[in-house]
Design a protein around this motif. Structure first.
Motif, PDB file in Angstrom:
ATOM      1  N   VAL A  66       0.706  -0.852   0.366  1.00 59.61           N
ATOM      2  CA  VAL A  66      -0.261   0.025  -0.401  1.00 59.61           C
ATOM      3  C   VAL A  66       0.780   0.914   0.016  1.00 59.61           C
ATOM      4  O   VAL A  66       0.442   2.737  -1.279  1.00 59.61           O
ATOM      5  N   LEU A  67       1.645   0.839   0.559  1.00 59.25           N
ATOM      6  CA  LEU A  67       2.615   2.524   1.239  1.00 59.25           C
ATOM      7  C   LEU A  67       2.892   2.637  -0.610  1.00 59.25           C
ATOM      8  O   LEU A  67       3.669   3.624  -0.787  1.00 59.25           O
ATOM      9  N   ALA A  68       4.118   1.595  -0.744  1.00 58.82           N
ATOM     10  CA  ALA A  68       4.472   1.770  -2.675  1.00 58.82           C
ATOM     11  C   ALA A  68       3.695   2.443  -2.763  1.00 58.82           C
ATOM     12  O   ALA A  68       3.930   3.145  -3.888  1.00 58.82           O
ATOM     13  N   ARG A  69       1.869   1.732  -3.569  1.00 59.00           N
ATOM     14  CA  ARG A  69       1.153   2.542  -4.635  1.00 59.00           C
ATOM     15  C   ARG A  69       1.220   3.705  -4.269  1.00 59.00           C
ATOM     16  O   ARG A  69       1.049   4.768  -5.190  1.00 59.00           O
ATOM     17  N   GLN A  70       1.452   3.933  -2.799  1.00 62.71           N
ATOM     18  CA  GLN A  70       0.889   5.634  -2.614  1.00 62.71           C
ATOM     19  C   GLN A  70       2.400   7.075  -2.890  1.00 62.71           C
ATOM     20  O   GLN A  70       2.233   7.812  -3.098  1.00 62.71           O
ATOM     21  N   LEU A  71       3.375   6.010  -2.670  1.00 57.26           N
ATOM     22  CA  LEU A  71       4.570   6.270  -2.821  1.00 57.26           C
ATOM     23  C   LEU A  71       4.625   6.921  -4.824  1.00 57.26           C
ATOM     24  O   LEU A  71       5.085   7.951  -5.439  1.00 57.26           O
ATOM     25  N   ALA A  72       4.283   5.596  -5.802  1.00 62.19           N
ATOM     26  CA  ALA A  72       3.888   5.658  -7.333  1.00 62.19           C
ATOM     27  C   ALA A  72       2.670   6.807  -7.454  1.00 62.19           C
ATOM     28  O   ALA A  72       3.072   7.512  -8.757  1.00 62.19           O
ATOM     29  N   ARG A  73       2.026   6.838  -6.662  1.00 62.00           N
ATOM     30  CA  ARG A  73       0.856   8.078  -7.350  1.00 62.00           C
ATOM     31  C   ARG A  73       1.606   9.231  -7.278  1.00 62.00           C
ATOM     32  O   ARG A  73       1.231  10.281  -7.570  1.00 62.00           O
ATOM     33  N   VAL A  74       2.888   9.573  -5.906  1.00 60.09           N
ATOM     34  CA  VAL A  74       2.940  10.981  -6.012  1.00 60.09           C
ATOM     35  C   VAL A  74       4.580  11.175  -7.366  1.00 60.09           C
ATOM     36  O   VAL A  74       4.887  12.129  -7.627  1.00 60.09           O
ATOM     37  N   VAL A  75       5.006  10.144  -7.651  1.00 64.56           N
ATOM     38  CA  VAL A  75       5.836   9.659  -8.683  1.00 64.56           C
ATOM     39  C   VAL A  75       5.772  10.185  -9.966  1.00 64.56           C
ATOM     40  O   VAL A  75       5.767  10.672 -10.902  1.00 64.56           O
ATOM     41  N   ARG A  76       4.817   9.313 -10.078  1.00 60.77           N
ATOM     42  CA  ARG A  76       4.226   9.579 -11.481  1.00 60.77           C
ATOM     43  C   ARG A  76       3.482  10.650 -12.065  1.00 60.77           C
ATOM     44  O   ARG A  76       4.233  10.455 -13.307  1.00 60.77           O
ATOM     45  N   PRO A  77       2.914  11.490 -11.570  1.00 65.91           N
ATOM     46  CA  PRO A  77       2.145  13.449 -12.421  1.00 65.91           C
ATOM     47  C   PRO A  77       4.215  13.967 -12.234  1.00 65.91           C
ATOM     48  O   PRO A  77       3.898  15.384 -13.081  1.00 65.91           O
ATOM     49  N   THR A  78       4.937  13.465 -12.221  1.00 64.13           N
ATOM     50  CA  THR A  78       6.021  14.275 -11.727  1.00 64.13           C
ATOM     51  C   THR A  78       6.607  14.424 -13.166  1.00 64.13           C
ATOM     52  O   THR A  78       6.906  13.837 -13.564  1.00 64.13           O
ATOM     53  N   PRO A  79       6.915  15.895 -13.907  1.00 61.42           N
ATOM     54  CA  PRO A  79       7.285  16.601 -15.464  1.00 61.42           C
ATOM     55  C   PRO A  79       9.188  15.491 -15.351  1.00 61.42           C
ATOM     56  O   PRO A  79       9.061  15.571 -16.617  1.00 61.42           O
ATOM     57  N   ALA A  80       9.895  15.154 -13.872  1.00 61.07           N
ATOM     58  CA  ALA A  80      11.261  14.854 -14.470  1.00 61.07           C
ATOM     59  C   ALA A  80      11.205  14.087 -13.612  1.00 61.07           C
ATOM     60  O   ALA A  80      11.583  14.144 -12.408  1.00 61.07           O
ATOM     61  N   VAL A  81      11.586  12.708 -13.883  1.00 57.34           N
ATOM     62  CA  VAL A  81      12.348  12.107 -13.165  1.00 57.34           C
ATOM     63  C   VAL A  81      14.432  12.409 -13.876  1.00 57.34           C
ATOM     64  O   VAL A  81      15.001  12.307 -14.307  1.00 57.34           O
ATOM     65  N   VAL A  82      15.800  12.648 -12.481  1.00 54.07           N
ATOM     66  CA  VAL A  82      16.624  12.645 -13.035  1.00 54.07           C
ATOM     67  C   VAL A  82      17.538  10.985 -12.281  1.00 54.07           C
ATOM     68  O   VAL A  82      17.240  11.371 -10.729  1.00 54.07           O
ATOM     69  N   ALA A  83      18.082  11.051 -13.026  1.00 51.74           N
ATOM     70  CA  ALA A  83      18.605  10.130 -12.340  1.00 51.74           C
ATOM     71  C   ALA A  83      20.468   9.896 -12.790  1.00 51.74           C
ATOM     72  O   ALA A  83      21.179  10.327 -14.278  1.00 51.74           O
ATOM     73  N   ILE A  84      21.287   9.655 -12.017  1.00 49.10           N
ATOM     74  CA  ILE A  84      22.760  10.188 -12.168  1.00 49.10           C
ATOM     75  C   ILE A  84      23.405   9.073 -11.640  1.00 49.10           C
ATOM     76  O   ILE A  84      23.478   8.110 -10.184  1.00 49.10           O
ATOM     77  N   GLY A  85      25.113   8.824 -12.185  1.00 49.55           N
ATOM     78  CA  GLY A  85      25.595   7.113 -12.013  1.00 49.55           C
ATOM     79  C   GLY A  85      26.520   7.667 -12.405  1.00 49.55           C
ATOM     80  O   GLY A  85      27.674   8.773 -12.978  1.00 49.55           O
ATOM     81  N   LEU A  86      27.433   6.675 -12.109  1.00 46.52           N
ATOM     82  CA  LEU A  86      28.889   6.632 -12.250  1.00 46.52           C
ATOM     83  C   LEU A  86      29.068   5.128 -13.161  1.00 46.52           C
ATOM     84  O   LEU A  86      28.481   4.549 -13.730  1.00 46.52           O
TER      85      LEU A  86
END
Length: 421
Positions: free
Chosen positions: A316-336
């Motif tokens: 349930v908590l994971a789905r709640q987090l996904a609902r916050v993430v889904r409409p976000t206009p951008a996601v940044v991924a930084i890697g080595l």
């Protein structure tokens, strides 16, 4: 550039050390605002002032021959200056580090690298330019946890719980070539930088702004082999949200990881301020009434979670987090670039993250790290395979313009992380 003093040079007097001591205190107060996992603040800074400690620091910076993988890195911007150089040693404080998951080893180094970037930038703005950095890479048979008594020979005043990560040589100039007010501006930006877990505006972040965030870095992060990828296409963001929905409850159901995380949850803002680390529940959920705060504190307690996970509460908590993430206009991924990075590469990655976050703050953008998808290797590999992220992704976050403000997480006094040896 003037040559560094040899080990025969006499350490500066207390009066001679005063300007650098003042600069280091100022820099430590600003660097204390750096981001860290769970706001655990796992860094320490040693300032060698004794003859033996200074000689040890000097040998560490100068000892590696050209071509050696441990050769010290020269940082652009070094200048000739005062007759005596100063040294600082960045350390990982083992009493403050997270240890419940293997991935936390990388997170702790990233946190320390972010701190180092802001510390050295603050010193540079006060006229103390970084000349060289020597990263301490572990070798077989080296007891890095017992550094005060074996290697390196830093003396009995070296904190027993600290492991050295790098040694920095700094050189001073009487008239630093920086605009007036730059240090105050950095302090304002560092104060404004925070994690914002609230909703973001749905409008896309302009490509020119994203390009500016990805521009070449400076300081410790200069030349770091780091990739910055912005996920802005609908398919990419949907794929990321789906991954969060499937795996975002992993930490809640992981007994050791959640017990460690919960140990950083403070009852309220007053307790958080008194402790100087961790975060109140309002950092996770925004403003809360007293009854709701008590209810959430009980529901999230490790003993409660052990029972509720059998009922699928972590999903349930994971789905709640996904609902916050889904409409976000951008996601940044930084890697080595290296899938198995060493200390130096990981610290540089953390420095790059600090630079990115400060730039984002300056243009009114907020970040909300979604670290759960990186803290378990199988989930991280699925994320990287699904989105074509090379090397070792060490940071992934929502990115956008927030609709509401979030309180700043508490911090220890900057001088509490500094030791004289």
């Amino acid at each position: 550039m003037t040559s560094s003093p040899r080990s025969t040079a006499r350490p500066p007097s207390a009066q001679g050390r005063a300007p650098f001591e003042h600069a280091l205190r100022e820099a430590a107060e600003i660097a204390a605002l750096s981001p860290s996992s769970h706001n655990c603040q796992p860094w320490g800074v040693a300032w060698p002032t004794g003859r033996g400690a200074r000689r040890a620091a000097e040998r560490l910076v100068d000892r590696a021959p050209a071509g050696d993988p441990e050769a010290p890195d020269r940082v652009s911007g070094g200048t000739g200056g005062r007759a005596t150089d100063e040294y600082v040693i960045l350390a990982l404080d083992r009493e403050r580090e997270l240890t419940s998951l293997p991935a936390h080893a990388v997170e702790m180094l990233v946190s320390c690298g972010a701190y180092l970037q802001i510390l050295l930038r603050s010193l540079a703005l006060q006229g103390w330019s970084t000349d060289r950095i020597h990263f301490v890479e572990p070798r077989a048979g080296r007891q890095t946890r017992d550094t005060h008594g074996t290697w390196p020979p830093l003396g009995d005043t070296w904190p027993v719980s600290w492991s050295p990560l790098c040694v920095v040589r700094l050189r001073g100039t009487d008239e630093p070539d920086v605009p007036d007010g730059s240090l105050a501006e950095l302090r304002r930006t560092a104060l404004a930088r925070r994690t914002n877990r609230g909703p973001y505006r749905p409008e896309a972040v302009e490509p020119a702004v994203l390009d500016g965030l990805s521009a070449p870095a400076t300081g410790v992060a200069e030349g770091a082999d780091v990739t910055v990828r912005h996920l802005v296409a609908d398919g990419e963001r949907a794929a990321f949200a789906g991954l969060v929905a499937r795996h975002g409850g992993r930490d809640f159901s992981h007994r050791q990881a959640w017990r460690e995380t919960y140990s950083f949850v403070r009852r309220d803002a007053a307790e958080a301020a008194a402790r100087g680390d961790g975060f109140p529940l309002s950092q996770l959920f925004g403003p809360l009434s007293t009854p709701r705060r008590h209810a959430l504190s009980l529901a999230l307690a490790p003993t409660t979670m052990r029972v509720l996970r059998h009922a699928g509460y972590h999903r349930v908590l994971a789905r709640q987090l996904a609902r916050v993430v889904r409409p976000t206009p951008a996601v940044v991924a930084i890697g080595l670039a290296d899938a198995s990075p060493g200390v130096g590469a990981t610290l540089r990655g953390g420095a790059r993250l600090a630079e990115y976050w400060l730039r984002a703050t300056e243009v009114g953008l907020a970040l909300h790290p979604v670290s759960v998808v990186l803290q378990h290797d199988d989930v991280r590999k699925e994320l990287q395979d699904r989105l074509g992220l090379p090397g070792r992704t060490f940071f992934v976050s929502r990115l956008g313009r927030p609709l509401t403000d979030f309180p700043r997480a508490p911090r220890r006094l900057g001088v509490r992380a500094v030791r004289t040896i």
